[in-house]
Enzyme design. Structure first.
Site, short mmCIF file in Angstrom:
data_model
loop_
_atom_site.label_atom_id
_atom_site.label_comp_id
_atom_site.label_asym_id
_atom_site.label_seq_id
_atom_site.Cartn_x
_atom_site.Cartn_y
_atom_site.Cartn_z
N SER A 143 0.85 -1.20 0.00
CA SER A 143 0.00 0.00 0.00
C SER A 143 0.88 1.25 0.00
CB SER A 143 -0.97 -0.04 1.19
OG SER A 143 -1.98 0.92 1.04
N GLU A 180 -9.24 -4.08 -5.98
CA GLU A 180 -8.56 -3.33 -4.92
C GLU A 180 -9.47 -2.38 -4.13
OE1 GLU A 180 -5.51 -3.14 -3.66
OE2 GLU A 180 -4.24 -4.29 -5.02
N HIS A 234 -8.19 -4.76 -1.37
CA HIS A 234 -6.91 -4.22 -0.93
C HIS A 234 -6.45 -4.91 0.35
CE1 HIS A 234 -3.86 -1.09 -0.93
NE2 HIS A 234 -4.13 -0.80 0.34
#
Length: 572
Positions: A226, A350, A474
């Site tokens: 990330s 995501e 995600h």
């Protein structure tokens, strides 16, 4: 004006949902020095160029390993070092106690175990290693939207089981976050990017220290997820890092993503500077350094509103400042960057928890949409959201309607959804803008610039299925690889094997599949490795048509949503 208690940013709120397996500050993992039968044993001591360090011995599932925690890699960034580049730490003579983590980097008021004095790292290695060993090294850079997270949020046992058991040393680092890491006036008064400079200093320190722990300084892999993945991307673009690490892994993050590079951080900074009364002084750095920590943190809550109705969910982030990277475009930076093996990773969907609000915040109408609207999300809802969020006159001027229709029409015919069709198309748009296109664009551009060792994986394993939105969200790959799967442990083992082999050789492979590099000279397709049960597979093309669409749209209208700015060809 918002209050301190109602502020949490969109990114932080979403991150709390997607990282449901992440360790939180209220449930932090402590690491006692124990044998398998829970009897304390004597920990190791390592003599380093900076001084001796005492460590601990701990038992993971697959290995008994050693850890050295809370090692300062820079002087405390306080006083006249606040909002400055980090400096190397002073040497010490008495043995440093390496049995406890250092504080997390403070980014909001009333954080437990948090401090401005937070620049420390942790080293996890095979037991009884010595300076004659030459283990490859992973340097783990945590995520959290440049606003939250810490090295202490990850179990040392997990790193030991995945990587140390395979003969790899793992180093995890803290870096400055939020206002203390990324405040920037956009000029020489405060350039910003302090969190990135911390990472450079950590890598420099590791080069000096890691041989003492049995690590090979020429075999260091920068690895992040990330915001940590975007940080790794930034680090690869700085030519001066060539000697600091030899390989890179970016999970769900690119410097070229809208949330990882824009001047929105300058707007946030100016708001905070006004709030604390430093906006009209002659010596801004001195003013900022003299304001108490608590006042600055409270100002970030009262002066900054959360971001809705925009793909740029970050309040604080790195930026092109002419210093960390001297090029003023990413295209130029990639051309001048060192050519090192780079593995990029994405999840199949995501932005589920960024595009859909599970808290149903009434301040958001189009992005994120409240979850209760998903069941009946219609063609009209989808078109309205695209027009309101993306197809604005501020961005596309007189071509706003045309650009909106291009986006709507393209996503109507791309995507094989069998249910909740328009809600899934909506999420897909923002997955592409926020993660997929920036990552694939960086991979292809690096390959075109002559890097022959660019690889991509896509994680398709769903941790917690959503009844409306298909695909892995995600941080799902983080859960598969680092935290581990109890239901399908073989996939965790195979994913770890893929990463370990990349760390050791520069090519990701397992016993039955070898990744193929991105090679634009041969094909526009983007080969990738798919992470899923029953086993990892090699696939021919990952979303090259999406990359082509957004590249063409940017060229046609002069604004690039995945980058978050006008197209780089228009930047002088």
């Amino acid at each position: 004006m918002m209050t301190v208690t109602d502020w949490p940013s969109l990114f932080q709120t979403a991150l709390r949902v997607v990282c449901f397996l992440c360790v939180t500050p209220d449930n932090e993992h402590q690491n006692p020095s124990l044998t398998s039968d829970n009897r304390p044993i004597t920990g190791p001591t390592v003599i380093t160029p900076y001084g001796p360090i005492n460590g601990i011995v701990f038992a993971a599932t697959n290995i008994t390993a050693e850890a050295f925690l809370g090692i300062p890699y820079a002087k405390p960034p306080v006083g006249n070092l606040r909002f400055q580049k980090p400096e190397a730490p002073e040497k010490w003579t008495r043995a440093l106690n390496g049995s406890e983590y250092g504080p997390r980097c403070v980014s909001e008021p009333n954080q437990n175990t948090a401090s401005e004095d937070c620049l420390s790292l942790n080293i996890i290695r095979p037991r009884q290693s010595n300076s004659n060993d030459k283990y490859p090294v992973i340097v783990w850079i945590h995520g959290g939207g440049f606003e939250s997270g810490s090295a202490r949020d990850f179990h040392i046992e997990d790193f030991a089981d995945r990587f140390v058991s395979a003969g790899v040393i793992v180093v995890t680092i803290n870096y400055r976050l939020g206002v203390f890491g990324y405040l920037s006036t956009g000029n020489d008064a405060a350039l910003g990017n302090y969190g990135l400079w911390d990472q450079v200093q950590a890598l420099t320190f590791i080069q000096e220290m890691i041989p003492s722990f049995g690590g090979d300084p020429k075999q260091v892999t920068a690895f992040g997820q990330s915001a940590g993945g975007a940080s790794v991307s930034w680090l690869t673009l700085r030519p001066e890092t060539e000697s600091l690490f030899s390989k890179a892994i970016s999970m769900s993050g690119s410097a070229q993503a809208v949330w990882a590079n824009t001047d929105g951080t300058v707007q946030s900074s100016r708001a905070v500077i006004r709030e604390i009364g430093c906006d009209k002084v002659e010596d801004l750095p001195k003013c900022l350094q003299n304001v108490p920590e608590g006042i600055i943190l409270n100002a970030t809550q009262t002066a900054i509103s959360p971001r809705f109705e925009t793909p740029d969910f970050s309040v604080w982030n790195p930026r092109l400042d002419g210093d960390f990277i001297r090029d003023n475009t990413f295209k130029g930076a990639i051309q001048n960057a060192p050519k090192r093996p780079h593995l990029f990773g994405l999840n199949s969907q995501e932005s589920t928890h960024f595009a859909i609000s599970y808290s149903n915040d009434p301040r958001a109408k189009y992005l994120p949409i409240p979850h209760y609207k998903v069941d009946n999300y219609s063609r009209t809802d989808f078109a309205d959201a695209i027009k309101y969020v993306l197809g604005t006159k501020d961005v596309f001027g007189n071509h706003a309607k045309e650009a909106s229709e291009d986006i709507i029409d393209w996503y109507k015919i791309h995507g094989n959804y069998t249910h909740d069709i328009f809600a899934q198309r909506y999420v897909q748009v923002f997955s592409d803008i926020q993660f997929n296109v920036p990552t694939l664009r960086e991979a292809v551009r690096k390959a075109k610039a002559g890097n022959q060792n660019i690889y991509v994986y896509k994680n398709n394993y769903v941790i917690d299925a959503d009844k409306n939105i298909d695909g892995s969200t995600h941080a799902s790959d983080l859960n598969v690889l680092i935290y581990g799967l109890k239901k399908n442990p073989q996939l965790t083992r195979e994913f770890a094997e893929l990463v370990v082999n990349f760390v050791k050789t520069g090519q990701p492979y397992t016993s039955h599949v070898t990744a193929h590099p991105v090679d634009p000279s041969k094909s526009t397709k983007i080969p990738f490795v798919q992470i899923d049960v029953p086993q990892i597979t090699g696939e021919a093309d990952l979303w090259s048509e999406r990359l082509e669409f957004w590249d063409d749209l940017a060229a046609k209208y002069g604004f690039d949503w995945p980058l978050g700015s006008k197209t780089e060809e228009l930047i002088t």
